[in-house]
Scaffold this motif. Structure first.
Motif, mmCIF file in Angstrom:
data_model
loop_
_atom_site.group_PDB
_atom_site.id
_atom_site.type_symbol
_atom_site.label_atom_id
_atom_site.label_comp_id
_atom_site.label_asym_id
_atom_site.label_seq_id
_atom_site.Cartn_x
_atom_site.Cartn_y
_atom_site.Cartn_z
ATOM 1 N N ARG A 50 107.234 86.706 -82.393
ATOM 2 C CA ARG A 50 106.684 85.365 -82.448
ATOM 3 C C ARG A 50 105.175 85.398 -82.213
ATOM 4 N NH1 ARG A 50 109.839 82.145 -78.485
ATOM 5 N NH2 ARG A 50 108.129 82.533 -77.032
ATOM 6 N N PRO A 51 104.415 84.627 -82.957
ATOM 7 C CA PRO A 51 102.965 84.561 -82.711
ATOM 8 C C PRO A 51 102.659 84.208 -81.259
ATOM 9 C CG PRO A 51 103.506 83.502 -84.784
ATOM 10 C CD PRO A 51 104.820 83.812 -84.118
ATOM 11 N N ASP A 52 101.480 84.633 -80.819
ATOM 12 C CA ASP A 52 101.024 84.378 -79.451
ATOM 13 C C ASP A 52 101.938 85.028 -78.410
ATOM 14 O OD1 ASP A 52 98.865 82.739 -80.385
ATOM 15 O OD2 ASP A 52 100.294 81.100 -80.647
ATOM 16 N N SER A 53 102.379 86.266 -78.709
ATOM 17 C CA SER A 53 103.259 86.995 -77.792
ATOM 18 C C SER A 53 102.611 88.279 -77.288
ATOM 19 C CB SER A 53 104.587 87.332 -78.485
ATOM 20 O OG SER A 53 105.274 86.172 -78.886
ATOM 21 N N HIS A 129 100.702 90.402 -83.540
ATOM 22 C CA HIS A 129 101.116 89.469 -82.491
ATOM 23 C C HIS A 129 101.345 90.090 -81.118
ATOM 24 C CE1 HIS A 129 101.509 86.563 -85.643
ATOM 25 N NE2 HIS A 129 102.573 87.132 -86.181
#
Length: 241
Positions: A50-53, A129
């Motif tokens: 997931r993005p921002d992980s 990510h």
């Protein structure tokens, strides 16, 4: 209304197979994954991130040390050998096949290796990510799937887009090392990276010398037995403006 996460909109460099793990591999996963495998938030696909992980490497490894990442670590022979040989460096193995990761954990436990962690994930998403910018000292891509049929070359890992992602995670002066036994792919990788403004060649002549930190694996032996010449490439990340 919450929107469902979008599935991947581009080809991946692997075909996810659901082959059964051996009993030993199943035990390794259940007993060792909490120690070795990074638990990451997923997107729509099982190997997505997931993005921002982004992780904090110092928190994951419990110290501040150089970080080496191998993409497509397979059974883990190369990275387990490297981690055992260089305890002062932290290592991350990136692989989509759980059986290979299980074998890697078994060998790591047998060798009492503490500086190795694993990510079960699609490599470009790891770079985009999971890893912070300028956090990696060396990035290894040894014997990636060549997808040698012309209709499948779009699945190859090393593309212009991938070069941009690799450049983002490598620190200034960091090294990207590649090896393959397929000449066409070797030339494509060289063309891509020669054209990437963030990199400069770290070798003279047509090809790089064999990286002496790469232990001989089954993939390399197979290529040599088939009469295919092993070609290495090495590129250094230019300083950021």
């Amino acid at each position: 209304m919450t929107e469902s996460p979008a599935y991947r909109d581009r080809p991946v460099s692997f075909v996810r197979r659901s082959g059964r793990m051996t009993d030993g591999q199943e035990r390794a996963w259940s007993q060792l994954a909490s120690r070795y495998v990074i638990d990451v938030p997923r997107g729509a696909a099982i190997t997505s991130i997931r993005p921002d992980s982004a992780i904090d490497p110092e928190t994951v490894w419990g110290r501040s040390a150089p970080l080496y990442v191998e993409i497509g670590s397979g059974q883990g022979h190369a990275i387990v050998h490297a981690a055992a040989s260089r305890p002062e460096i932290d290592f991350l193995a990136v692989e989509v096949f759980r059986a290979g990761l299980a074998r890697t954990m078994l060998d790591a436990e047998k060798g009492a290796i503490d500086n190795l962690r694993l990510a079960e994930a699609n490599a470009p998403e790891v770079l985009q990510h999971l890893l912070p910018e300028a956090s990696v000292d060396e990035l290894w891509i040894f014997f990636p799937d060549p997808w040698h049929k012309s209709k499948h070359t779009k699945r190859r890992l090393v593309t212009d887009e991938f070069a941009t992602l690799a450049a983002a995670v490598l620190r200034d002066g960091g090294v990207l090392r590649l090896a393959t036994d397929w000449e066409h792919y070797a030339r494509q990788m060289r063309e891509v990276l020669d054209g990437a403004g963030q990199f400069e060649r770290d070798f003279a002549g047509e090809w790089a010398e064999r990286y002496d930190g790469r232990t001989l694996t089954a993939f390399e032996r197979k290529g040599s037995r088939a009469g295919r010449e092993i070609r290495d490439l090495s590129y250094r990340r230019r300083e950021r403006p």
